[in-house]
Design a protein around this motif. Structure first.
Motif, PDB file in Angstrom:
ATOM      1  N   ALA A  30       9.264  -2.590   0.500  1.00 35.35           N
ATOM      2  CA  ALA A  30       9.040  -1.460  -0.394  1.00 35.35           C
ATOM      3  C   ALA A  30       7.823  -0.645   0.031  1.00 35.35           C
ATOM      4  CB  ALA A  30       8.866  -1.949  -1.831  1.00 35.35           C
ATOM      5  N   ARG A  31       6.886  -1.268   0.739  1.00 32.81           N
ATOM      6  CA  ARG A  31       5.687  -0.582   1.215  1.00 32.81           C
ATOM      7  C   ARG A  31       5.864  -0.009   2.616  1.00 32.81           C
ATOM      8  NH1 ARG A  31       0.409  -3.657  -1.252  1.00 32.81           N
ATOM      9  NH2 ARG A  31       1.341  -4.379  -3.195  1.00 32.81           N
ATOM     10  N   GLY A  32       7.071  -0.095   3.142  1.00 31.86           N
ATOM     11  CA  GLY A  32       7.378   0.561   4.400  1.00 31.86           C
ATOM     12  C   GLY A  32       7.286  -0.293   5.637  1.00 31.86           C
ATOM     13  N   ALA A  33       7.162  -1.601   5.482  1.00 32.66           N
ATOM     14  CA  ALA A  33       6.985  -2.474   6.637  1.00 32.66           C
ATOM     15  C   ALA A  33       8.298  -2.712   7.376  1.00 32.66           C
ATOM     16  CB  ALA A  33       6.398  -3.811   6.201  1.00 32.66           C
ATOM     17  N   CYS A  34       8.172  -3.057   8.662  1.00 26.47           N
ATOM     18  CA  CYS A  34       9.270  -3.594   9.454  1.00 26.47           C
ATOM     19  C   CYS A  34       9.121  -5.112   9.443  1.00 26.47           C
ATOM     20  CB  CYS A  34       9.204  -3.092  10.889  1.00 26.47           C
ATOM     21  SG  CYS A  34       9.331  -1.296  11.050  1.00 26.47           S
ATOM     22  N   LEU A  35      10.181  -5.818   9.115  1.00 27.14           N
ATOM     23  CA  LEU A  35      10.078  -7.246   8.844  1.00 27.14           C
ATOM     24  C   LEU A  35      10.814  -8.089   9.874  1.00 27.14           C
ATOM     25  CD1 LEU A  35      10.816  -7.205   5.002  1.00 27.14           C
ATOM     26  CD2 LEU A  35       8.594  -7.027   6.136  1.00 27.14           C
ATOM     27  N   GLY A  36      10.247  -9.245  10.150  1.00 24.70           N
ATOM     28  CA  GLY A  36      10.943 -10.334  10.808  1.00 24.70           C
ATOM     29  C   GLY A  36      11.063 -11.450   9.794  1.00 24.70           C
ATOM     30  N   LEU A  37      12.280 -11.810   9.420  1.00 24.19           N
ATOM     31  CA  LEU A  37      12.515 -12.755   8.334  1.00 24.19           C
ATOM     32  C   LEU A  37      13.205 -13.998   8.885  1.00 24.19           C
ATOM     33  CD1 LEU A  37      13.760 -10.206   5.650  1.00 24.19           C
ATOM     34  CD2 LEU A  37      11.441 -11.091   5.996  1.00 24.19           C
ATOM     35  N   LEU A  38      12.573 -15.142   8.690  1.00 28.27           N
ATOM     36  CA  LEU A  38      13.058 -16.385   9.266  1.00 28.27           C
ATOM     37  C   LEU A  38      13.296 -17.424   8.181  1.00 28.27           C
ATOM     38  CD1 LEU A  38      11.881 -18.064  12.510  1.00 28.27           C
ATOM     39  CD2 LEU A  38      11.912 -19.432  10.413  1.00 28.27           C
ATOM     40  N   ALA A  39      14.453 -18.056   8.231  1.00 26.95           N
ATOM     41  CA  ALA A  39      14.807 -19.161   7.341  1.00 26.95           C
ATOM     42  C   ALA A  39      16.048 -19.832   7.905  1.00 26.95           C
ATOM     43  CB  ALA A  39      15.059 -18.669   5.912  1.00 26.95           C
ATOM     44  N   ARG A  40      16.414 -20.962   7.353  1.00 23.64           N
ATOM     45  CA  ARG A  40      17.577 -21.685   7.873  1.00 23.64           C
ATOM     46  C   ARG A  40      18.899 -21.007   7.515  1.00 23.64           C
ATOM     47  NH1 ARG A  40      17.040 -27.376   5.273  1.00 23.64           N
ATOM     48  NH2 ARG A  40      16.369 -26.018   3.567  1.00 23.64           N
ATOM     49  N   ARG A  41      18.978 -20.375   6.345  1.00 24.42           N
ATOM     50  CA  ARG A  41      20.264 -19.932   5.808  1.00 24.42           C
ATOM     51  C   ARG A  41      20.517 -18.454   6.125  1.00 24.42           C
ATOM     52  NH1 ARG A  41      18.976 -22.254  -0.134  1.00 24.42           N
ATOM     53  NH2 ARG A  41      16.974 -21.315   0.451  1.00 24.42           N
ATOM     54  N   ARG A  42      21.360 -18.228   7.148  1.00 25.37           N
ATOM     55  CA  ARG A  42      21.627 -16.870   7.601  1.00 25.37           C
ATOM     56  C   ARG A  42      22.244 -16.016   6.490  1.00 25.37           C
ATOM     57  NH1 ARG A  42      22.008 -14.002  12.164  1.00 25.37           N
ATOM     58  NH2 ARG A  42      21.519 -15.834  13.436  1.00 25.37           N
ATOM     59  N   ALA A  43      23.172 -16.573   5.728  1.00 24.85           N
ATOM     60  CA  ALA A  43      23.860 -15.786   4.699  1.00 24.85           C
ATOM     61  C   ALA A  43      22.867 -15.233   3.681  1.00 24.85           C
ATOM     62  CB  ALA A  43      24.921 -16.631   4.002  1.00 24.85           C
ATOM     63  N   LEU A  44      21.887 -16.029   3.291  1.00 25.11           N
ATOM     64  CA  LEU A  44      20.889 -15.552   2.333  1.00 25.11           C
ATOM     65  C   LEU A  44      19.987 -14.495   2.958  1.00 25.11           C
ATOM     66  CD1 LEU A  44      19.815 -18.784   0.403  1.00 25.11           C
ATOM     67  CD2 LEU A  44      21.374 -16.977  -0.331  1.00 25.11           C
ATOM     68  N   LEU A  45      19.649 -14.659   4.225  1.00 29.54           N
ATOM     69  CA  LEU A  45      18.841 -13.643   4.905  1.00 29.54           C
ATOM     70  C   LEU A  45      19.602 -12.319   4.992  1.00 29.54           C
ATOM     71  CD1 LEU A  45      17.310 -15.718   7.841  1.00 29.54           C
ATOM     72  CD2 LEU A  45      16.074 -14.803   5.864  1.00 29.54           C
ATOM     73  N   GLU A  46      20.875 -12.397   5.329  1.00 32.76           N
ATOM     74  CA  GLU A  46      21.675 -11.172   5.423  1.00 32.76           C
ATOM     75  C   GLU A  46      21.784 -10.483   4.066  1.00 32.76           C
ATOM     76  OE1 GLU A  46      25.288 -12.632   7.087  1.00 32.76           O
ATOM     77  OE2 GLU A  46      24.578 -12.478   9.164  1.00 32.76           O
TER      78      GLU A  46
END
Length: 264
Positions: A30-46
């Motif tokens: 929301a503040r305009g960042a570009c994110l790298g998001l890491l976790a085990r569960r791909r479906a939740l990340l998507e």
């Protein structure tokens, strides 16, 4: 590059699929960042990325933080794609009640320390050399806990692991002094997440995850060395540190315990 309060251009977050990690992802997006998001569960990340502003800016990594090589590979991919990282948040964590006398809980101790402590080190390590070469504000952020201030009955693994995170981040802060990289420790109290909803005891000053994320992002931008959220739990933490051991034992010897793994 300019970090206004809570603003960063490139933010890498582990444990991003739910709870505090997901709340921080939404806040920074929301503040305009570009994110790298890491976790085990791909479906939740998507699912998470699909609901963020400008989903095309963000990269997801379906990686277990215990896989050190895969975690380093994700870090390298993010650095290559975005040209570096401004903030790295080691947010992955697990919590289970444990009793040392129960042999079945010994592997739980191992898992809690591996996820909460060792994975924090594995998260930061691949970024440090690149961040040293960058200009502008840079942050490494460890997520501790008020539970790391004093040991609580039935929570030896979790309390000890979070105390270790606090000490580790303090050591790293001294090691990186003068490099331009600030090490920030955020110690949540009770935050309304799937993890805390499993608790079977009252949770004073329970804080919505969204409010926590906003205040944490502001503290990170300021480069706070150590911040307890919400502030009321910061006062509790100070009192717990000052409480003599005999009084602490008397007050908490019969406190309710965390739910053990597999316990109904």
């Amino acid at each position: 590059m300019n970090l206004s309060p809570g603003r960063a251009d490139r933010v890498f977050i582990t444990g991003a699929s739910s709870g505090i990690g997901a709340a921080l992802a939404r806040e920074y997006a929301a503040r305009g960042a570009c994110l790298g998001l890491l976790a085990r569960r791909r479906a939740l990340l998507e699912e998470l990325v699909a609901g963020l502003p400008h989903p095309e800016r963000h990269r997801i990594y379906a990686v277990d933080v215990l896989d050190r090589d895969a975690l380093a590979g994700a870090a390298a991919d993010f650095i290559a794609a975005k040209g570096g990282a401004d903030i790295v948040i080691a947010c992955a964590g697990i919590s289970h009640g444990t009793l040392t006398e129960r042999p079945g809980d010994l592997p739980v101790f191992d898992a809690v320390f591996a996820t909460n402590v060792n994975a924090t080190v594995s998260t930061f390590a691949p970024f440090i050399a690149t961040m040293k070469a960058q200009q502008g504000p840079r942050r490494l952020v460890g997520i501790g806990s008020v539970a790391g201030v004093r040991g609580m009955r039935g929570a030896g693994a979790y309390c000890a692991s979070k105390a270790a995170v606090h000490s580790y981040c303090e050591s790293l802060r001294l090691e990186l002094r003068g490099t331009g990289i600030k090490v920030v420790t955020i110690a949540p109290g009770y935050i309304d997440t799937p993890m805390t909803r499993n608790n079977r005891f009252p949770m004073p000053f329970l804080m919505p995850a969204e409010r926590f994320a906003a205040q944490a992002a502001d503290a990170i931008a300021r480069g706070a060395r150590y911040r307890v959220l919400p502030w009321q739990m910061g006062l509790v933490a100070k009192l717990l540190r000052l409480l003599p051991n005999a009084l602490f034992d008397l007050a908490f010897a019969r406190a309710p315990t965390k739910r053990r793994q597999g316990e109904a």
